[in-house]
Design an enzyme around this catalytic site. Sequence first.
Site, short mmCIF file in Angstrom:
data_model
loop_
_atom_site.label_atom_id
_atom_site.label_comp_id
_atom_site.label_asym_id
_atom_site.label_seq_id
_atom_site.Cartn_x
_atom_site.Cartn_y
_atom_site.Cartn_z
N SER A 141 84.70 70.82 75.79
CA SER A 141 84.05 69.51 75.87
C SER A 141 84.93 68.48 75.19
CB SER A 141 82.69 69.55 75.17
OG SER A 141 82.13 68.26 75.07
N TYR A 155 77.66 71.25 67.94
CA TYR A 155 78.13 71.53 69.30
C TYR A 155 79.61 71.17 69.42
CZ TYR A 155 78.67 70.83 74.37
OH TYR A 155 79.11 70.87 75.67
#
Length: 246
Positions: A141, A155
Site C-alpha cells: 500500500s 495498517y
Amino acid sequence: MTRPRTLVTGGSRGIGAATALRLAHDGHDIALSYVSDKDAAERTADAVRDAGARCVVARADTSREADVERLFDLAQAELGALTGLVNNAGVTAPLGPLADTSTDDLRRVVDVNVLGVLLCCRRAARDMGAAGEGAIVNVSSAAATLGSPGDYVHYAASKAAVDTITLGLAKELGPLGVRVNAVAPGIIDTEIHAASGDPGRAAAAAPGIPLRRPGTAEEVAAAIAWLLSPSAAYTTGTVLRVAGGR
C-alpha cells in the site's frame, strides 16, 4: 504451451477479484481464497471460468498455517504446480488514531497482513524454489510510505513490512529463478473503505490525489498482471506504486 497457474489470496472481491479475472483473460488458471463471503468468491470463480480458465475456490484464513498449507495443497492438486502467487488478502480495521485502536484490531492486522504474507511466501518459496521458477506479487500500500496518521498507522506499518519482505525475499529467491515484487495501491475505489467505517473515503480523497480521482481495482490488477508476465522477466525486488501520484 502450458498455462500459468496462479493463486490469488483474498480473491473474492475488490482488487483480488479484479486480479483473478484479469489473469484469467491473460491465460492463467486460477486458485482463489476467501475468508467469509463464499457467494462473492463463487461469483468471481464463475467469471474466471467464463473467461476460459480453470478455477479452484477455497476458504482459508491466511494468518493460520494449517489453512495456508491446505490452500496450497488443494490448488496444486487441482491445477498442478503453481507458477504464481498474489498475496492480496489483507485487513484494515476501523479508522482512527492509534491511541484509540484496540489490541485485538492491532493483532488482527499484523496477523493477516504480515504473518499471512510470510506464511504464503514461505510455502511458495519452498515449492517454486524447488521447481526453479515462479513469481510472487505482494499487495502492499502507498500507506507504507505515507504513514496514514489519524487513519491506521498500524495498517501502514504492516504494509511497510510487506515491502521489506518483498525486497529480502527477492534477493533470497532470485538465484533460484523466482521473482518477487509488490504493488502499492493508493486510494482505490473498493469495498475496503466501507469495511473500515468510511464508505465515502475514496471519493472524498480525490482532491488530494494528483490525478484527482481514486483508482480502480482493474488498474491495480493490470499492474499485478504485468509483474507476473514474461514482460517483467528482469524485474524483481520492486514495489510498483499505483497511487495516482501520491
